[in-house]
Design a protein around this motif. Structure first.
Motif, PDB file in Angstrom:
ATOM      1  N   LYS A 159       0.840  -1.206   0.000  1.00  0.00           N
ATOM      2  CA  LYS A 159       0.000   0.000   0.000  1.00  0.00           C
ATOM      3  C   LYS A 159       0.872   1.252   0.000  1.00  0.00           C
ATOM      4  O   LYS A 159       2.087   1.180   0.178  1.00  0.00           O
ATOM      5  N   THR A 160       0.216   2.405  -0.184  1.00  0.00           N
ATOM      6  CA  THR A 160       0.944   3.675  -0.158  1.00  0.00           C
ATOM      7  C   THR A 160       1.375   3.989   1.268  1.00  0.00           C
ATOM      8  O   THR A 160       0.824   3.468   2.229  1.00  0.00           O
ATOM      9  N   SER A 161       2.377   4.861   1.345  1.00  0.00           N
ATOM     10  CA  SER A 161       2.872   5.272   2.655  1.00  0.00           C
ATOM     11  C   SER A 161       3.145   6.774   2.629  1.00  0.00           C
ATOM     12  O   SER A 161       3.664   7.298   1.649  1.00  0.00           O
ATOM     13  N   LEU A 164       8.814   3.863  -3.553  1.00  0.00           N
ATOM     14  CA  LEU A 164       8.621   3.252  -2.226  1.00  0.00           C
ATOM     15  C   LEU A 164       7.314   3.728  -1.612  1.00  0.00           C
ATOM     16  O   LEU A 164       6.518   2.929  -1.118  1.00  0.00           O
ATOM     17  N   ARG A 165       7.062   5.040  -1.665  1.00  0.00           N
ATOM     18  CA  ARG A 165       5.846   5.585  -1.057  1.00  0.00           C
ATOM     19  C   ARG A 165       4.591   5.108  -1.771  1.00  0.00           C
ATOM     20  O   ARG A 165       3.541   4.922  -1.159  1.00  0.00           O
ATOM     21  N   ALA A 186      -5.581  11.596  -2.640  1.00  0.00           N
ATOM     22  CA  ALA A 186      -4.137  11.761  -2.450  1.00  0.00           C
ATOM     23  C   ALA A 186      -3.390  10.514  -2.931  1.00  0.00           C
ATOM     24  O   ALA A 186      -2.324  10.605  -3.543  1.00  0.00           O
ATOM     25  N   ASP A 187      -3.976   9.346  -2.664  1.00  0.00           N
ATOM     26  CA  ASP A 187      -3.352   8.101  -3.127  1.00  0.00           C
ATOM     27  C   ASP A 187      -3.395   7.983  -4.650  1.00  0.00           C
ATOM     28  O   ASP A 187      -2.453   7.479  -5.267  1.00  0.00           O
ATOM     29  N   GLY A 221       4.160   2.238  -3.114  1.00  0.00           N
ATOM     30  CA  GLY A 221       3.955   0.787  -2.979  1.00  0.00           C
ATOM     31  C   GLY A 221       4.368   0.011  -4.216  1.00  0.00           C
ATOM     32  O   GLY A 221       3.908  -1.111  -4.437  1.00  0.00           O
ATOM     33  N   PHE A 222       5.249   0.601  -5.036  1.00  0.00           N
ATOM     34  CA  PHE A 222       5.711  -0.075  -6.252  1.00  0.00           C
ATOM     35  C   PHE A 222       6.891  -1.006  -5.981  1.00  0.00           C
ATOM     36  O   PHE A 222       7.061  -2.011  -6.659  1.00  0.00           O
ATOM     37  N   VAL A 223       7.762  -0.598  -5.045  1.00  0.00           N
ATOM     38  CA  VAL A 223       8.946  -1.401  -4.743  1.00  0.00           C
ATOM     39  C   VAL A 223       9.140  -1.465  -3.231  1.00  0.00           C
ATOM     40  O   VAL A 223       8.559  -0.688  -2.475  1.00  0.00           O
ATOM     41  N   ASP A 224       9.978  -2.407  -2.824  1.00  0.00           N
ATOM     42  CA  ASP A 224      10.411  -2.487  -1.428  1.00  0.00           C
ATOM     43  C   ASP A 224      11.921  -2.624  -1.446  1.00  0.00           C
ATOM     44  O   ASP A 224      12.489  -3.255  -2.337  1.00  0.00           O
ATOM     45  N   LYS A 225      12.573  -1.999  -0.466  1.00  0.00           N
ATOM     46  CA  LYS A 225      14.039  -2.016  -0.462  1.00  0.00           C
ATOM     47  C   LYS A 225      14.571  -3.107   0.458  1.00  0.00           C
ATOM     48  O   LYS A 225      14.203  -3.163   1.629  1.00  0.00           O
TER      49      LYS A 225
END
Ligand SMILES: [Zn+2]
Length: 411
Positions: free
Chosen positions: A9-11, A27-28, A365-366, A30-34
């Protein structure tokens, strides 16, 4: 796809250890994770973008007569010793020992491809060979600070061509260069073909495809008239010099390298004994070309070019979905909300439906952060069988019939 079901999800949190815009927004959103510096997981949204880029590249590579294959990522030391690159490319390669054997993780595939060619084709009439694959590349990056623009592990399309003459290689090289420009145009990037050095690959000059951006790690000198572009690492002229064709002064700008093409000639073929029998039966070394596009880097470059203070603005061709459906004022269980979703999806439109019970403001906003090109709002106020249409690039909203929206989005 219902947003409530989507993994990732978005952050609102801005990642503290990221400075690159592409990494922050991906990252914000929700497309990728590090996982670590230079190493990212593609979440469902990110993978959808990469798959769209991949399909466009596939279509353009197939149009040049190339065929898709898939080569291994774990390589024995012996194949890299054949060209001497176990030593000369040591700084970029991940090399390791397991038991009494040594291996490398793939940073490129010239050696593997040439091994295939020497096993499977022998005579001149079986050439040219044009093969490509989409796979992971591993490169030891001492400083991986540019988000998905510079990974230690990243997705790449690499194409290799093997020919019986330099002329035939040159001809195909130009054909691929043209195909690359088409690929980049289709994914929304205006790329310049730039003369560059070959790095660990070759002593010959190569061509890079560069997208002008302040986020880029490369610097190029070019003429806006389109007749001249060189990477500053090899530049023979200074910025400000007048273009010979009268276009005015040459400019020095930062750029993101999204593709690179190489002509190796017979250097590796001679070392690896990749020969063919010519018409008279004489054995001669084959001519190799190599052509790469970084998929994850292309996604990062798109984000660097297409964003505003609210989030990403995907070009339609690579957007994870065609439309972002939002219902407001209602519970989401009203029949017309589900009807809108069903009509859109049945009409062939890829829809992300924000079905959560959160405020309209939060949903909007999302929408802006995720960056799908079209937002569709359904509500009692908008009316049954109608949607409020808003594009990510504009603040203007219009009410249209659902059928019209389906037609516009599926064409
Ligand atoms: Zn010029």
């Amino acid at each position: 796809m219902r947003y409530s079901q989507l993994f990732g999800k978005t952050s609102r949190q801005v990642p503290k250890d990221e400075t690159a815009v592409n990494a922050k927004l991906l990252l914000r959103g929700g497309f990728v994770d590090k996982l670590m510096a230079g190493s990212y997981s593609l979440m469902p949204l990110g993978l959808r973008v990469v798959k769209k880029i991949e399909q466009i590249i596939r279509e353009e590579m197939n149009a040049t007569g190339a065929q898709e294959i898939l080569m291994p990522l774990l390589h024995p030391k012996s194949i890299w010793n054949e060209t001497g690159r176990w030593e000369t490319a040591r700084e970029v390669m991940y090399q390791f020992k397991k038991g009494d054997r040594e291996y490398a993780l793939s940073f490129t595939h010239e050696e593997i491809l040439l091994d295939l060619v020497r096993k499977h084709v022998q005579t001149y009439h079986e050439f040219p060979v044009k093969l490509y694959h989409f796979s992971t590349k591993f490169r030891n990056e001492p400083r991986a600070k540019s988000g998905v623009l510079r990974g230690r592990e990243f997705l790449m399309k690499d194409l290799y061509s093997v020919h019986t003459s330099q002329e035939d290689l040159d001809k195909y090289y130009e054909e691929v260069a043209d195909a690359y420009i088409t690929v980049f145009e289709r994914i929304g990037l205006k790329a310049l073909k730039v003369e560059a050095a070959g790095g660990v690959f070759t002593k010959e000059h190569t061509h890079e495809f560069q997208v002008l951006s302040e986020a880029g790690e490369d610097e190029i000198i070019y003429c806006p008239g389109g007749d001249f572009a060189q990477n500053t690492e090899i530049a023979t002229v200074k910025e400000g010099k007048q273009c010979d064709l009268g276009h005015g002064p040459l400019l020095k700008v930062k750029a993101i390298e999204v593709g690179n093409i190489f002509r190796f000639g017979t250097v590796y073929s001679e070392k690896m004994n990749v020969m063919f029998a010519d018409r008279g039966g004489t054995r001669k070394p084959a001519f190799l070309g190599s052509y790469g596009i970084g998929l994850t880097r292309a996604m990062g470059a798109i984000v660097e070019i297409y964003h505003d203070e609210r989030g990403i603005i995907w070009p339609a061709a690579v957007s994870p979905f065609d439309a972002h459906l939002v219902h407001v004022e209602d519970s989401g269980t009203e029949p017309w909300v589900k009807e809108a979703y069903d009509k859109l999806t049945k009409g062939g439109v890829e829809v992300l439906w924000d079905d959560r019970q959160v405020s309209a403001g939060e949903k909007f906003a999302d929408c802006d952060l995720i960056g799908i090109p079209v937002r569709l709002v359904v509500s009692k106020k908008v009316g049954e069988g109608k949607v409020e249409w808003k594009e990510r690039t504009s603040d203007k909203t219009t009410i249209v019939d659902l059928a019209t929206a389906v037609k516009k989005l599926s064409s």
